[in-house]
Design an enzyme around this catalytic site. Structure first.
Site: not given
Ligand code: ACO
Length: 382
Positions: A262, A318
């Site tokens: 991320h 996700d």
């Protein structure tokens, strides 16, 4: 020599504008909407209340929530012309392409489209938030040769979406699971799709154009498209005993592992913590440990490998949403559209916030081409 100062690749850590909507501490793994921690919201709130929070910056009183629910419910139906248009899409159209095109077209039927007044934008925010799920569901039914269903006004946004998708009244457990997933995906500060929406609306175009930009941006595998890519990886591996060999090869060839890493979090994404629990709970409830077990093992291996390389790469939102949605019976290529069904709440909040104190968003390039003293060369001399 460049005219501009330093370049920050990918605008990493660049602060682009003030915003009251969403707080992220990437070092400590904290995410909060309007000051309310995501863990509290996931446990105690509901998606409609979170929409109100994102839009207004505070939790609603009971009558305010009732009013928002009624307003959302009253705006669920999509124009018949739009359904006809979705029916005309070529076979094999991808759901995110269909959604982007249909949301763009939805604006053509909204009498408020070109009015950027505060009141008009509230009305549009309600309509598009309410109708985006109906578009996803209509597209899915049409591509299976079925007619879209009439929305139910007595169900929550999550419940109505499942009804429109499947044609059966969803159970409380299914509705709750989707509702929590919608809360977790609702906003995330200046992520790529939200930033795209803000750049677009900052030109003083209309909300539908901004949301269309956002949907196109969300679709990519480095952003919202990663959840679908995670499930494809799980399906490709297909058995818990094959995980180790698959991952050893993936690491050997330097493959990017979808659902990990991320830009902002350098520790666990707090949304992943919830989705891991949800995936595990769904597996236990259904007596089907396979997808959770595989995901867990992949996670262990990725963490070990990345730690070995000195990289703080952890699961993102996700990764566990993939196995959770799959166990809930959701078709794999609808995972990213469902992200949009949630993130529309954040996109619309940011569009309205941008307009409150607008300035055109127009950065500079760190120019690397020839300086402007090159003489024009006639065609015959090139
Ligand atoms: N698998 C393997 N290595 C990774 C991964 C991954 N998923 N993510 C990052 N790395 C490595 C990179 O290869 C890079 O290594 P290097 O320094 O040796 O070159 C290092 O970690 C830094 O990664 P970047 O790609 O530079 O980080 P950036 O902040 O630009 O990208 C991103 C963040 C796009 C999320 C990235 O981690 C990624 O591609 N992840 C996979 C896709 C994904 O899951 N996207 C969803 C993100 S959440 C969301 O948008 C909803």
């Amino acid at each position: 020599m460049s005219q501009t100062t330093a370049t920050t690749a990918g605008l990493q850590d660049v602060v682009a504008a003030p915003s009251r909507i969403c707080y992220i501490d990437g070092e400590q793994g904290i995410l909060a909407y309007g000051g309310y921690n995501i863990h509290d919201l996931a446990e105690k709130s509901n998606f409609e209340e979170v929409i109100y929070l994102l839009w207004h910056g505070r939790l609603p009183k009971s009558a305010e929530l009732d009013e928002l629910r009624a307003n959302l419910a009253a705006n669920r139906a999509i124009p018949a012309e739009l359904i006809a248009m979705i029916k005309s899409f070529p076979a094999g159209t991808k759901p995110m392409d269909a959604l982007r095109t249909a949301v763009s077209a939805l604006g053509l039927y909204d009498p408020d489209k070109d009015d950027n007044s505060v009141e008009s934008n509230w009305r549009k925010a309600v309509r598009v938030t309410s109708q985006i799920g109906a578009i996803v569901a209509a597209f899915h039914r049409i591509r299976q040769g079925m007619e879209p269903l009439e929305p139910k006004t007595d169900l929550s946004l999550a419940g109505n979406f499942l009804w429109l998708l499947n044609g059966t009244e969803p159970s409380e457990v299914e509705t709750k699971a989707l509702d929590i997933a919608l809360i977790l995906h609702a906003d995330h500060e200046f992520n790529a799709s939200t930033f795209a929406a803000r750049v677009t609306i900052a030109t003083l175009t209309d909300m539908y154009s901004a949301i269309t930009s956002a949907i196109g941006t969300l679709a990519g595998p480095l952003h919202g498209g990663a959840n679908e890519a995670v499930m494809k990886m799980l399906l490709e591996i297909d058995a818990p005993e094959k995980v180790d060999a698959y991952m050893a090869n993936a690491f050997a060839i330097g493959k990017k592992i979808m659902g990990f890493g991320h830009r902002v979090y350098h520790t666990e994404d707090p949304r992943a913590t919830h989705l891991r629990h949800m995936s595990e709970a769904t597996a236990e409830r259904q007596g089907n440990p396979k997808w959770f077990a595989m995901s867990k093992r992949i996670e262990e291996l990725v963490i070990a490998e990345m730690d070995r390389k000195g990289k703080k790469i952890r699961a993102n939102v996700d990764f566990y949403s993939a196995s959770t949605y799959y166990m809930l019976g959701i078709t794999v290529d609808l995972f990213t559209p469902i992200f949009a069904v949630s993130r529309i709440s954040g996109w619309t909040a940011h569009v309205m916030e941008q307009l409150q104190n607008n300035r055109l968003i127009r950065p500079r390039a760190d120019y690397t081409g020839a300086m402007p003293s090159v003489e024009y060369v006639a065609m015959e001399n090139r």
